[in-house]
Design a protein around this motif. Structure first.
Motif, short mmCIF file in Angstrom:
data_model
loop_
_atom_site.label_atom_id
_atom_site.label_comp_id
_atom_site.label_asym_id
_atom_site.label_seq_id
_atom_site.Cartn_x
_atom_site.Cartn_y
_atom_site.Cartn_z
N GLU A 123 0.83 -1.20 0.00
CA GLU A 123 0.00 0.00 0.00
C GLU A 123 0.87 1.26 0.00
O GLU A 123 0.50 2.28 -0.60
N THR A 124 2.03 1.19 0.68
CA THR A 124 2.95 2.34 0.69
C THR A 124 3.45 2.63 -0.71
O THR A 124 3.43 3.77 -1.18
N PHE A 125 3.90 1.59 -1.42
CA PHE A 125 4.37 1.78 -2.79
C PHE A 125 3.25 2.29 -3.69
O PHE A 125 3.47 3.15 -4.54
N ASP A 126 2.04 1.74 -3.50
CA ASP A 126 0.90 2.19 -4.32
C ASP A 126 0.65 3.67 -4.14
O ASP A 126 0.37 4.40 -5.10
N SER A 127 0.74 4.15 -2.88
CA SER A 127 0.51 5.57 -2.60
C SER A 127 1.62 6.44 -3.19
O SER A 127 1.35 7.47 -3.81
N LEU A 128 2.87 6.00 -3.03
CA LEU A 128 4.00 6.80 -3.53
C LEU A 128 4.04 6.85 -5.05
O LEU A 128 4.50 7.83 -5.63
N LYS A 129 3.56 5.77 -5.70
CA LYS A 129 3.56 5.76 -7.17
C LYS A 129 2.65 6.83 -7.76
O LYS A 129 2.84 7.27 -8.90
N THR A 130 1.65 7.25 -6.99
CA THR A 130 0.71 8.26 -7.49
C THR A 130 1.21 9.68 -7.33
O THR A 130 0.55 10.63 -7.74
N VAL A 131 2.38 9.84 -6.69
CA VAL A 131 2.90 11.18 -6.40
C VAL A 131 3.73 11.69 -7.58
O VAL A 131 4.68 11.02 -8.02
N ASP A 132 3.35 12.85 -8.10
CA ASP A 132 4.16 13.52 -9.12
C ASP A 132 5.16 14.42 -8.37
O ASP A 132 4.80 15.48 -7.86
N VAL A 133 6.41 13.98 -8.30
CA VAL A 133 7.41 14.67 -7.49
C VAL A 133 7.62 16.11 -7.96
O VAL A 133 7.95 17.00 -7.16
N LYS A 134 7.42 16.36 -9.23
CA LYS A 134 7.64 17.70 -9.76
C LYS A 134 6.70 18.73 -9.14
O LYS A 134 6.98 19.93 -9.14
N LEU A 135 5.56 18.25 -8.62
CA LEU A 135 4.58 19.17 -8.03
C LEU A 135 4.98 19.61 -6.62
O LEU A 135 4.44 20.59 -6.10
N LEU A 136 5.91 18.88 -5.99
CA LEU A 136 6.26 19.17 -4.60
C LEU A 136 7.33 20.26 -4.50
O LEU A 136 8.17 20.39 -5.41
N ASN A 137 7.29 21.01 -3.40
CA ASN A 137 8.38 21.95 -3.15
C ASN A 137 9.59 21.17 -2.60
O ASN A 137 9.54 19.95 -2.46
N ASN A 138 10.67 21.89 -2.29
CA ASN A 138 11.91 21.21 -1.86
C ASN A 138 11.70 20.35 -0.61
O ASN A 138 12.17 19.22 -0.54
N ASP A 139 10.98 20.90 0.38
CA ASP A 139 10.75 20.13 1.61
C ASP A 139 9.91 18.88 1.32
O ASP A 139 10.16 17.80 1.86
N GLY A 140 8.90 19.05 0.47
CA GLY A 140 8.07 17.90 0.10
C GLY A 140 8.85 16.84 -0.65
O GLY A 140 8.66 15.64 -0.45
N ARG A 141 9.75 17.28 -1.54
CA ARG A 141 10.58 16.32 -2.27
C ARG A 141 11.51 15.55 -1.34
O ARG A 141 11.69 14.34 -1.47
N LYS A 142 12.13 16.31 -0.41
CA LYS A 142 13.00 15.63 0.56
C LYS A 142 12.21 14.55 1.31
O LYS A 142 12.68 13.43 1.48
N GLU A 143 11.03 14.93 1.76
CA GLU A 143 10.22 13.99 2.52
C GLU A 143 9.87 12.77 1.68
O GLU A 143 9.91 11.62 2.15
N TYR A 144 9.53 13.00 0.40
CA TYR A 144 9.19 11.91 -0.51
C TYR A 144 10.39 10.98 -0.70
O TYR A 144 10.27 9.75 -0.62
N TYR A 145 11.56 11.56 -0.98
CA TYR A 145 12.75 10.74 -1.23
C TYR A 145 13.17 9.97 0.02
O TYR A 145 13.52 8.78 -0.05
N PHE A 146 13.16 10.64 1.19
CA PHE A 146 13.54 9.95 2.42
C PHE A 146 12.57 8.82 2.74
O PHE A 146 12.96 7.74 3.18
#
Length: 533
Positions: A123-146
């Motif tokens: 379910e975690t992978f399913d949720s992360l797959k739906t995220v368009d990283v380009k839409l996130l700001n720097n803090d959001g991208r860091k959180e996504y990558y970590f």
């Protein structure tokens, strides 16, 4: 036999001497544990204040609602899984209402974190797959990558497979590289995650240097401190320095308690290490604390992990008591040569044995009660999972129907076909909808309790047993007690759900119980004893 008893006594004495070195830290930990309710009360007060903000504002604008939901999510994410999951869903809903792609993407990252905390990798992978990283700001991208890195690392640790584990670790490293490229080199995130990457790559010296630098030189929050010390303890366990690992885990457990973090592994790992070193008493106390936290948080993986360890430590606890009994027998054997005080020591030993038997009985009863609680929690989790899925599907179907109906009405209004609207409304068959609702309920219930009809009929003689029509899953009699088996004992609630009067439900129950082979008082206990699949 005498040599064995002497060796056993020597081992117990050595364990006591070893434990004395940790008395100070363990005393501090127990003091912090005694204050857990106070720490939790502070967190709950913050939560109530946030909820009051929404209630007192009346109808706050969507941005304020989003920010408040986000604050509530952050309070709950390591405190209570169900509430955190609820607010992660609300964040997505408000994001859609705002039509803000960035907020929608960020809320899915938050959902991914809580799913991972519960051990739901798919379910975690399913949720992360739906995220368009380009839409996130720097803090959001860091959180996504970590979060992505942590997901792959946790999956690698879970699998422990020679083929897949290196693949998952490699993917995690790439995500850490992407995240740390967005961090300042002197930040907590940069030092911690580069240290974690070094640890996974086998560079123990660099990992220890980074983590020690954070502990010794940085002013960390309780949660950051707990995460850092727990990770460093894993390294000391690897390099066979358990004493240092225990010190760090005690500090981590205290930080988790102060921050009201229920989704934490420090207490579990501490109990395991103490158990390995013979400190069964503290190991048992801390594993019970870990189980209480896991149950409160609602993390399936953590409950399973702690539930697997707890009986082992409890068994060792019983063995420890048995060892104490043998030591007492040793003392009795040695003191029998002193004829003058034989009777005195016999009385003392008898009293001690009585206490030990009482302690054995208490421990066995506690273990039994814990197992019963675990079974009930597993059954409740299964019922919750099935019915959450069932109601989400059902709600989605009704939303689609309402959407179609809305579009039809809009179309008729636009073309001023008012008679067609009346015809459209009259065509709504509420009886059919209610029947379909009951059928869906029956299917979901029988999926969880496939033997319900058989076990129910076993309570009656042949002529009074329920005989269902072809293609009929449950009838009204069965449906009433299906709701009772799900924990809905209030007659008014049952009447409301089944669209009957309260008196009708009372009459149904009285009639059914009167036909059964058992007493009326025992009937519902038998219904509750029907096992889930």
């Amino acid at each position: 036999m005498k040599r064995s008893l002497l060796a056993l006594a020597f081992l117990l004495i050595c364990n006591c001497v070893w434990a004395e070195g940790y008395d100070s830290l363990l005393t501090r930990l127990n003091s912090v544990i005694d204050k857990k309710k106070e720490f939790d009360g502070v967190k709950l007060a913050r939560i109530e204040k946030l909820k009051a903000t929404l209630a007192n504002t009346g109808n706050p604008d969507l941005n304020l609602r989003y920010n408040t939901y986000l604050s509530l999510y952050n309070e709950y994410k390591s405190f209570n899984y169900d509430e955190a999951f609820n607010y992660a869903q609300r964040l997505q809903q408000v994001g859609h209402l705002l039509n803000d792609p960035q907020k929608i993407a960020y809320s899915r990252v938050k959902l991914g974190f809580i799913l991972l905390s519960s051990g739901m990798f798919k379910e975690t992978f399913d949720s992360l797959k739906t995220v368009d990283v380009k839409l996130l700001n720097n803090d959001g991208r860091k959180e996504y990558y970590f979060l992505s890195a942590r997901t792959y690392y946790d999956l690698a640790d879970f699998d422990k497979d020679n083929y897949y584990t290196p693949i998952y670790n490699s993917r995690a490293e790439k995500y850490i590289d992407s995240a740390t490229s967005l961090c300042k080199t002197n930040s907590f995130e940069y030092l911690y995650y580069t240290g974690l990457k070094a640890l996974k790559a086998g560079n123990i010296d660099k990992a220890i240097a980074n983590l020690r630098l954070l502990i010794d030189k940085y002013k960390l929050t309780d949660h950051e401190y707990a995460v850092t010390t727990s990770t460093l303890s894993d390294i000391y366990i690897r390099i066979n320095q358990p004493e240092k690992a225990i010190d760090l885990l005690i500090m981590a457990a205290m930080a988790d308690a102060r921050s009201s973090t229920k989704e934490a592994a420090a207490m579990t790992n501490l109990a395991q290490l103490l158990h390995q070193h013979g400190d069964v008493k503290n190991a048992y106390a801390f594993i019970k604390q870990a189980m209480d936290d896991a149950v409160y948080y609602g993390a399936r993986q953590r409950k399973i992990q702690v539930g697997a360890i707890l009986p082992v430590i409890a068994g060792e606890r019983i063995s420890y008591v048995e060892q104490q009994r043998q030591v007492l027998f040793l003392y009795a054997s040695l003191l029998t040569v002193l004829a003058i005080i034989v009777v005195v020591f016999a009385v003392i030993i008898y009293k001690q044995l009585r206490k030990i038997r009482i302690a054995d009985k208490v421990i066995l009863e506690s273990n039994h009660n814990l197992q019963v609680s675990i079974n009930k929690l597993n059954e409740a989790d299964k019922i919750k999972e099935e019915y959450i899925g069932y109601y989400f599907n059902l709600i989605a179907e009704y939303i689609n129907k309402l959407d179609k109906f809305k579009r039809s009405v809009d179309n008729k209004l636009t073309t001023k076909k008012y008679d067609d609207i009346r015809l459209l409304v009259n065509n709504i068959n509420l009886t059919k909808e209610r029947e379909e609702l009951f059928i869906n309920f029956d299917k979901a219930f029988l999926k969880i309790f496939p033997n319900f009809v058989h076990d129910y009929n076993a309570l009656f003689c042949e002529e009074n047993r329920v005989k269902l029509l072809p293609n009929q899953l449950l009838n009204t009699d069965l449906r009433i007690f299906a709701l009772v088996r799900l924990g809905i004992s209030d007659t008014e609630k049952i009447a409301h759900i089944l669209e009957y009067s309260v008196n009708t439900i009372y009459n149904y129950k009285a009639r059914i119980k009167g036909k059964s082979n058992i007493s009326n008082d025992e009937f519902e206990h038998k219904i509750m004893a029907i096992k889930a699949m």
